[in-house]
Design a protein around this motif. Structure first.
Motif, PDB file in Angstrom:
ATOM      1  N   MET B  49       0.791  -1.191  -0.023  1.00  0.00           N
ATOM      2  CA  MET B  49       0.007  -0.080   0.139  1.00  0.00           C
ATOM      3  C   MET B  49       0.786   1.258  -0.163  1.00  0.00           C
ATOM      4  O   MET B  49       0.398   2.409   0.245  1.00  0.00           O
ATOM      5  N   ALA B 110     -17.787  -1.961   5.041  1.00  0.00           N
ATOM      6  CA  ALA B 110     -16.733  -1.713   4.041  1.00  0.00           C
ATOM      7  C   ALA B 110     -17.422  -1.731   2.647  1.00  0.00           C
ATOM      8  O   ALA B 110     -17.064  -0.846   1.916  1.00  0.00           O
ATOM      9  N   VAL B 111     -18.134  -2.716   2.496  1.00  0.00           N
ATOM     10  CA  VAL B 111     -18.786  -2.740   1.056  1.00  0.00           C
ATOM     11  C   VAL B 111     -19.905  -1.767   0.571  1.00  0.00           C
ATOM     12  O   VAL B 111     -20.042  -1.209  -0.553  1.00  0.00           O
ATOM     13  N   PHE B 113     -21.024   1.170   2.220  1.00  0.00           N
ATOM     14  CA  PHE B 113     -20.721   2.610   2.476  1.00  0.00           C
ATOM     15  C   PHE B 113     -19.937   3.369   1.338  1.00  0.00           C
ATOM     16  O   PHE B 113     -19.086   2.672   0.755  1.00  0.00           O
ATOM     17  N   ASP B 114     -20.488   4.345   0.904  1.00  0.00           N
ATOM     18  CA  ASP B 114     -19.857   5.160  -0.035  1.00  0.00           C
ATOM     19  C   ASP B 114     -18.745   6.035   0.253  1.00  0.00           C
ATOM     20  O   ASP B 114     -18.832   6.989   1.232  1.00  0.00           O
ATOM     21  N   TRP B 115     -17.359   5.625  -0.037  1.00  0.00           N
ATOM     22  CA  TRP B 115     -16.191   6.291   0.676  1.00  0.00           C
ATOM     23  C   TRP B 115     -15.691   7.499  -0.149  1.00  0.00           C
ATOM     24  O   TRP B 115     -14.880   7.942   0.455  1.00  0.00           O
ATOM     25  N   GLY B 116     -16.477   7.900  -1.162  1.00  0.00           N
ATOM     26  CA  GLY B 116     -16.102   9.093  -1.631  1.00  0.00           C
ATOM     27  C   GLY B 116     -15.027   8.641  -2.834  1.00  0.00           C
ATOM     28  O   GLY B 116     -14.617   7.716  -2.941  1.00  0.00           O
ATOM     29  N   PRO B 117     -14.362   9.885  -3.386  1.00  0.00           N
ATOM     30  CA  PRO B 117     -13.271   9.551  -4.243  1.00  0.00           C
ATOM     31  C   PRO B 117     -12.105   9.107  -3.585  1.00  0.00           C
ATOM     32  O   PRO B 117     -11.674   9.431  -2.503  1.00  0.00           O
ATOM     33  N   VAL B 118     -11.642   8.030  -4.493  1.00  0.00           N
ATOM     34  CA  VAL B 118     -10.301   7.556  -4.095  1.00  0.00           C
ATOM     35  C   VAL B 118      -8.944   8.114  -4.971  1.00  0.00           C
ATOM     36  O   VAL B 118      -9.118   8.530  -5.938  1.00  0.00           O
ATOM     37  N   VAL B 119      -7.944   8.311  -3.705  1.00  0.00           N
ATOM     38  CA  VAL B 119      -6.809   8.908  -4.180  1.00  0.00           C
ATOM     39  C   VAL B 119      -5.909   7.928  -4.740  1.00  0.00           C
ATOM     40  O   VAL B 119      -5.362   7.079  -4.069  1.00  0.00           O
ATOM     41  N   SER B 120      -5.355   7.925  -5.937  1.00  0.00           N
ATOM     42  CA  SER B 120      -4.727   6.701  -6.548  1.00  0.00           C
ATOM     43  C   SER B 120      -3.170   7.062  -6.312  1.00  0.00           C
ATOM     44  O   SER B 120      -2.186   5.823  -6.355  1.00  0.00           O
ATOM     45  N   VAL B 121      -2.540   8.117  -6.218  1.00  0.00           N
ATOM     46  CA  VAL B 121      -1.359   8.347  -6.032  1.00  0.00           C
ATOM     47  C   VAL B 121      -0.869   8.993  -4.405  1.00  0.00           C
ATOM     48  O   VAL B 121      -1.618   9.760  -4.024  1.00  0.00           O
ATOM     49  N   ALA B 122       0.149   8.158  -4.232  1.00  0.00           N
ATOM     50  CA  ALA B 122       0.454   8.558  -2.528  1.00  0.00           C
ATOM     51  C   ALA B 122       1.837   9.029  -2.709  1.00  0.00           C
ATOM     52  O   ALA B 122       2.505   8.957  -3.857  1.00  0.00           O
ATOM     53  N   PRO B 123       2.158  10.014  -1.652  1.00  0.00           N
ATOM     54  CA  PRO B 123       3.461  10.641  -1.674  1.00  0.00           C
ATOM     55  C   PRO B 123       4.544   9.889  -1.859  1.00  0.00           C
ATOM     56  O   PRO B 123       4.332   8.672  -1.238  1.00  0.00           O
TER      57      PRO B 123
END
Lengths: 103, 175
Positions: B49, B110-111, B113-123
């Motif tokens: 991750m 987990a399945v 709930f709407d978690w909103g937009p996911v960020v694909s790039v990590a620092p």
């Protein structure tokens, strides 16, 4: 929705469930502690997944994972302290025999 | 499926499987080793991750912690090898139901709930470590310091509970 986030959250949920089973079903103090470790590991996975996929720019998520690691170490230290005291007093760490806390 | 999803799924499955093995074996040594492998798989999952610092920290901390746990297992147990196949469980049905309900509830959240937009790039790793350091010594300083004090208190308390009382030392020649 991201498949990576779902996979991580499902792993956390499964570890939490297995940990609950272990903590409730085992009679040995050290095995109960192992169950609690798994519960905390489940929480840790969730926190890291939330940090990584929802708020990677906020380092507080990683900080909370560090706090959970601290709690795991504390649980071990205090648990083994209690286990040693119990073993010295009664010669066993079986919790079935520890219903009366008279020392 | 991306490579990252594959590694998260693989190491997640390994962590859960070894977690189950902890409570399925009669050998205490195997239990401690299974927990070690479970926590190490989690560390590898953290690396997958892109949390390099926490992944390495998890593997190092848990390797030490579980080694100590294995030593205590051998010291405390009547049958650490599990050859006698002693039954060391109680209220199994209730525990299974509680574990299953906990898993189902958490998995459903987990399945569904709407978690909103996911960020694909990590620092990158260096930036993450720098951010974490600034967080610990800045906004979260109080939490960090409280954790430090708590560790110190727990160490002193655990040692105080574990050592033999002075009167017991003077009355017995065993220690």
């Amino acid at each position: 929705m991201s498949i990576e986030l779902i996979l991580a959250l499902m792993t956390g949920a499964a570890l939490f469930g297995v940990g609950i089973y272990g903590a409730l079903s085992q009679t040995n103090l050290v095995m109960i502690m192992m169950g609690v470790e798994l519960i905390l590991a489940g929480a840790m996975v969730n926190l890291l997944a939330f940090w990584r996929y929802l708020h990677p720019d906020v380092a507080a998520g990683q900080m909370f994972v560090l706090i959970i690691m601290t709690v795991m170490a504390l649980e071990m230290a205090v648990g083994f302290g209690v286990a040693i005291a119990r073993f010295r007093a009664k010669g066993s760490v079986e919790m079935e025999e520890a219903r009366e806390l008279k020392g | 499926m991306t490579t990252q999803a594959f590694f998260i799924g693989f190491f997640g499955l390994a962590a859960v499987w070894f977690g189950v093995v902890v409570f399925r074996t009669h050998s205490m040594m195997r239990s401690a080793l299974a927990l070690l492998f479970s926590q190490t798989a989690l560390g590898a999952m953290f690396l997958g991750m892109q949390a390099e610092f926490l992944g390495v920290l998890q593997i190092m901390m848990m390797a030490t912690e579980m080694s100590i746990m294995a030593i205590f297992m051998v010291m405390f147990m009547m049958d650490p090898g599990g050859l006698g196949e002693m039954e060391m469980t109680h209220q199994k049905r209730l525990s299974l139901v509680a574990g299953f309900v906990a898993f189902t509830g958490a998995a459903a959240v987990a399945v569904l709930f709407d978690w909103g937009p996911v960020v694909s790039v990590a620092p990158d790793a260096a930036q993450q470590t720098a951010d974490l350091g600034l967080e610990l010594l800045g906004r979260s300083m109080l939490i960090f310091e409280t954790a430090g004090i708590t560790i110190l208190t727990a160490m002193i308390a655990a040692t105080a509970v574990a050592i033999l009382p002075i009167e017991a030392k003077t009355t017995t020649n065993e220690y």
